[in-house]
Design a protein around this motif. Structure first.
Motif, PDB file in Angstrom:
ATOM      1  N   ASP A  89       0.834  -1.203   0.000  1.00  0.00           N
ATOM      2  CA  ASP A  89       0.000   0.000   0.000  1.00  0.00           C
ATOM      3  C   ASP A  89       0.869   1.253   0.000  1.00  0.00           C
ATOM      4  O   ASP A  89       2.008   1.246   0.493  1.00  0.00           O
ATOM      5  CB  ASP A  89      -0.906   0.024   1.224  1.00  0.00           C
ATOM      6  N   VAL A  90       0.301   2.344  -0.534  1.00  0.00           N
ATOM      7  CA  VAL A  90       1.061   3.592  -0.679  1.00  0.00           C
ATOM      8  C   VAL A  90       0.221   4.765  -0.180  1.00  0.00           C
ATOM      9  O   VAL A  90      -0.957   4.897  -0.529  1.00  0.00           O
ATOM     10  CB  VAL A  90       1.466   3.833  -2.147  1.00  0.00           C
ATOM     11  N   LEU A  91       0.836   5.617   0.640  1.00  0.00           N
ATOM     12  CA  LEU A  91       0.205   6.840   1.148  1.00  0.00           C
ATOM     13  C   LEU A  91       0.913   8.040   0.543  1.00  0.00           C
ATOM     14  O   LEU A  91       2.157   8.073   0.483  1.00  0.00           O
ATOM     15  CB  LEU A  91       0.305   6.895   2.672  1.00  0.00           C
ATOM     16  N   GLY A  92       0.151   9.041   0.088  1.00  0.00           N
ATOM     17  CA  GLY A  92       0.772  10.200  -0.545  1.00  0.00           C
ATOM     18  C   GLY A  92       0.102  11.509  -0.180  1.00  0.00           C
ATOM     19  O   GLY A  92      -1.124  11.570  -0.004  1.00  0.00           O
ATOM     20  N   LEU A  93       0.908  12.568  -0.056  1.00  0.00           N
ATOM     21  CA  LEU A  93       0.426  13.926   0.181  1.00  0.00           C
ATOM     22  C   LEU A  93       1.202  14.867  -0.724  1.00  0.00           C
ATOM     23  O   LEU A  93       2.445  14.817  -0.766  1.00  0.00           O
ATOM     24  CB  LEU A  93       0.626  14.327   1.641  1.00  0.00           C
ATOM     25  N   ALA A  94       0.495  15.735  -1.470  1.00  0.00           N
ATOM     26  CA  ALA A  94       1.170  16.617  -2.426  1.00  0.00           C
ATOM     27  C   ALA A  94       0.422  17.940  -2.553  1.00  0.00           C
ATOM     28  O   ALA A  94      -0.786  18.023  -2.271  1.00  0.00           O
ATOM     29  CB  ALA A  94       1.286  15.949  -3.791  1.00  0.00           C
ATOM     30  N   VAL A  95       1.165  18.970  -2.993  1.00  0.00           N
ATOM     31  CA  VAL A  95       0.618  20.313  -3.183  1.00  0.00           C
ATOM     32  C   VAL A  95       1.067  20.836  -4.547  1.00  0.00           C
ATOM     33  O   VAL A  95       2.232  20.683  -4.929  1.00  0.00           O
ATOM     34  CB  VAL A  95       1.097  21.279  -2.079  1.00  0.00           C
ATOM     35  N   ALA A  96       0.132  21.443  -5.291  1.00  0.00           N
ATOM     36  CA  ALA A  96       0.431  22.055  -6.592  1.00  0.00           C
ATOM     37  C   ALA A  96      -0.056  23.502  -6.579  1.00  0.00           C
ATOM     38  O   ALA A  96      -1.210  23.763  -6.214  1.00  0.00           O
ATOM     39  CB  ALA A  96      -0.247  21.284  -7.714  1.00  0.00           C
ATOM     40  N   HIS A  97       0.808  24.435  -6.979  1.00  0.00           N
ATOM     41  CA  HIS A  97       0.453  25.856  -6.957  1.00  0.00           C
ATOM     42  C   HIS A  97       0.799  26.499  -8.293  1.00  0.00           C
ATOM     43  O   HIS A  97       1.943  26.438  -8.749  1.00  0.00           O
ATOM     44  CB  HIS A  97       1.198  26.575  -5.832  1.00  0.00           C
ATOM     45  N   SER A  98      -0.195  27.113  -8.916  1.00  0.00           N
ATOM     46  CA  SER A  98      -0.009  27.812 -10.191  1.00  0.00           C
ATOM     47  C   SER A  98      -0.053  29.323  -9.974  1.00  0.00           C
ATOM     48  O   SER A  98      -0.979  29.842  -9.334  1.00  0.00           O
ATOM     49  CB  SER A  98      -1.092  27.404 -11.199  1.00  0.00           C
TER      50      SER A  98
ATOM     51  N   THR B 112      -3.978  10.989  -0.634  1.00  0.00           N
ATOM     52  CA  THR B 112      -4.487   9.780  -1.267  1.00  0.00           C
ATOM     53  C   THR B 112      -3.827   8.539  -0.681  1.00  0.00           C
ATOM     54  O   THR B 112      -2.705   8.603  -0.160  1.00  0.00           O
ATOM     55  CB  THR B 112      -4.257   9.839  -2.794  1.00  0.00           C
ATOM     56  N   TYR B 113      -4.542   7.419  -0.747  1.00  0.00           N
ATOM     57  CA  TYR B 113      -4.030   6.136  -0.237  1.00  0.00           C
ATOM     58  C   TYR B 113      -4.379   5.052  -1.246  1.00  0.00           C
ATOM     59  O   TYR B 113      -5.515   4.954  -1.696  1.00  0.00           O
ATOM     60  CB  TYR B 113      -4.645   5.797   1.121  1.00  0.00           C
ATOM     61  N   HIS B 114      -3.392   4.250  -1.577  1.00  0.00           N
ATOM     62  CA  HIS B 114      -3.537   3.239  -2.625  1.00  0.00           C
ATOM     63  C   HIS B 114      -3.525   1.858  -1.988  1.00  0.00           C
ATOM     64  O   HIS B 114      -2.492   1.406  -1.483  1.00  0.00           O
ATOM     65  CB  HIS B 114      -2.387   3.399  -3.628  1.00  0.00           C
ATOM     66  N   PHE B 115      -4.707   1.185  -1.987  1.00  0.00           N
ATOM     67  CA  PHE B 115      -4.816  -0.179  -1.474  1.00  0.00           C
ATOM     68  C   PHE B 115      -4.552  -1.160  -2.617  1.00  0.00           C
ATOM     69  O   PHE B 115      -5.287  -1.170  -3.605  1.00  0.00           O
ATOM     70  CB  PHE B 115      -6.222  -0.460  -0.924  1.00  0.00           C
ATOM     71  N   ASN B 116      -3.523  -1.983  -2.479  1.00  0.00           N
ATOM     72  CA  ASN B 116      -3.273  -3.030  -3.457  1.00  0.00           C
ATOM     73  C   ASN B 116      -3.874  -4.330  -2.933  1.00  0.00           C
ATOM     74  O   ASN B 116      -3.281  -5.010  -2.091  1.00  0.00           O
ATOM     75  CB  ASN B 116      -1.763  -3.213  -3.693  1.00  0.00           C
ATOM     76  N   SER B 117      -5.061  -4.667  -3.405  1.00  0.00           N
ATOM     77  CA  SER B 117      -5.701  -5.895  -2.943  1.00  0.00           C
ATOM     78  C   SER B 117      -5.149  -7.118  -3.655  1.00  0.00           C
ATOM     79  O   SER B 117      -5.227  -8.233  -3.159  1.00  0.00           O
ATOM     80  CB  SER B 117      -7.223  -5.818  -3.140  1.00  0.00           C
ATOM     81  N   SER B 118      -4.611  -6.931  -4.833  1.00  0.00           N
ATOM     82  CA  SER B 118      -3.953  -8.000  -5.584  1.00  0.00           C
ATOM     83  C   SER B 118      -3.032  -7.340  -6.599  1.00  0.00           C
ATOM     84  O   SER B 118      -2.993  -6.114  -6.721  1.00  0.00           O
ATOM     85  CB  SER B 118      -4.975  -8.894  -6.291  1.00  0.00           C
TER      86      SER B 118
END
Length: 394
Positions: free
Chosen positions: A326-335, A353-359
């Motif tokens: 599984d992967v956890l992510g936090l990001a910021v974008a500014h224009s 966002t959080y990415h659950f890899n079930s398979s």
């Protein structure tokens, strides 16, 4: 024929026709997969595909509250000429793409586009090209090609859903070019100067056309009025224990299409960008640990809508026990918007966002984004959006 004739109705997330139309598309897709798998294995052609389904809801602010469904089908074919008993060093690639569903940004009013699969409902011959590897240092690619598959890519940033972390808005907003969802003709050169230093240079048709003008991505108009897009990127990689530790990318682009805004004329548009990917820590399982990225872009042409862009974030794989994939992510974008373009406030997107890899084949990715000062027009309230992304790949 099967792909081009996907059913493409208008989809309402609260209407049962959504599920009927999605089922219709999925059945076509899976029929094609099973039909081709055995044949392509015998012919030594690599075949991959995937279906992505996003269920999104703009809960607060923006232009309007409401839900949206976005679907994406990818089918790719890679043929190595040597595997077929032909010449060495060659490969052919074909990428078929289908998008269907609603628009999320019409609810949120954001300019950076919160969802990276948002597109009009069409089936496309997205990419087709031939690449020849002359030796270990030099290769040349010719054909219809996605600029963002080589240039201005952050490995860690590609994990996120907001479009800015995939292709920076100082490129995607400022000039028409060969990026999702409409690609065009190109010539791309790769030169490995040293084992850890690579130069990429390319020239693209200046304008692939809008989605409505070029719905299937098969119309080309090569002329002086549309100009060309030249882009060059120097990549540096450092390794630790034979694994990539740091990647730096420095790029320059020049678009020769004429620009005219409010009777002000400019003969071309130019910009520079920088991207860094860094591995901060690794666990005993070397695939796990903390990664970070930074994106920066600056327009050298004052008439461009996006004067500058700054983005970045962190990604951690295996942060929770017994959830190693599984992967956890936090990001910021500014224009930062140009004063000569229009008087809107700078836009900021924050994504968790959080990415659950079930398979290996199936994943679930819940996602929350908060958009500060959505910039499609003035005085739009800050927007809060949540979605769930389902992905099946083969």
């Amino acid at each position: 024929v099967i792909f081009v004739n996907f059913c493409q109705p208008k989809i309402n997330i609260f209407n049962y026709s959504l599920f009927l139309s999605t089922k219709c598309i999925a059945l076509h897709c899976f029929f094609l997969v099973f039909l081709l798998n055995s044949t392509l294995a015998q012919e030594k052609v690599q075949f991959e595909g995937g279906y992505t389904a996003d269920f999104a809801y703009n809960a607060v602010g923006g232009l309007d509250r409401g839900g949206a469904y976005l679907g994406n089908i990818d089918l790719t074919f890679l043929l190595e000429t040597q595997n077929l008993g032909l010449w060495k060093g060659g490969r052919f690639f074909v990428y078929l793409l289908n998008n269907h569903g609603n628009s999320l940004s019409t609810l949120m009013g954001d300019l950076q586009v919160a969802n990276n699969i948002e597109a009009e409902s069409h089936s496309r011959l997205y990419e087709f090209w031939y690449e020849h590897q002359f030796n270990a240092q030099l290769s040349v690619l010719l054909g219809q090609h996605d600029l963002n598959s080589v240039f201005a890519v952050s490995d860690a940033g590609s994990f996120f859903v907001n479009s800015s972390f995939g292709i920076q808005p100082d490129i995607s907003v400022n000039v028409p070019t060969s990026i999702f969802p409409v690609a065009t003709l190109a010539a791309v050169m790769s030169w490995k100067i040293r084992p850890n230093l690579v130069l990429y240079s390319a020239i693209y048709d200046g304008d692939p056309g809008s989605e409505s003008e070029n719905p299937n991505s098969i119309k080309w108009r090569l002329n002086r009025l549309e100009g060309v897009m030249n882009i060059h990127e120097l990549q540096y990689h450092s390794q630790k224990d034979s694994l990539t530790q740091t990647t730096y990318k420095l790029g320059f682009w020049n678009h020769s299409q004429d620009i005219e805004t409010e009777s002000v004329y400019k003969p071309r548009s130019q910009g520079i960008y920088f991207i860094a990917d860094q591995v901060f820590s690794r666990e005993s399982d070397l695939s796990q640990g903390l990664n970070g990225f930074v994106q920066a872009g600056y327009s050298l042409t004052s008439l461009n809508p996006v004067r500058a862009y700054l983005g970045g974030g962190f990604v951690y794989q295996g942060i929770f026990p017994k959830r190693d994939d599984d992967v956890l992510g936090l990001a910021v974008a500014h224009s930062f918007f140009s004063n000569s373009w229009r008087t809107v406030k700078n836009e900021t997107a924050i994504e968790l966002t959080y990415h659950f890899n079930s398979s290996r084949a199936f994943s679930i990715q819940p996602n929350v984004q908060y958009i500060i000062q959505p910039a499609v027009q003035n005085n739009i309230p800050n927007a809060l959006m949540g979605l769930v992304r389902l992905n099946y790949s083969w």
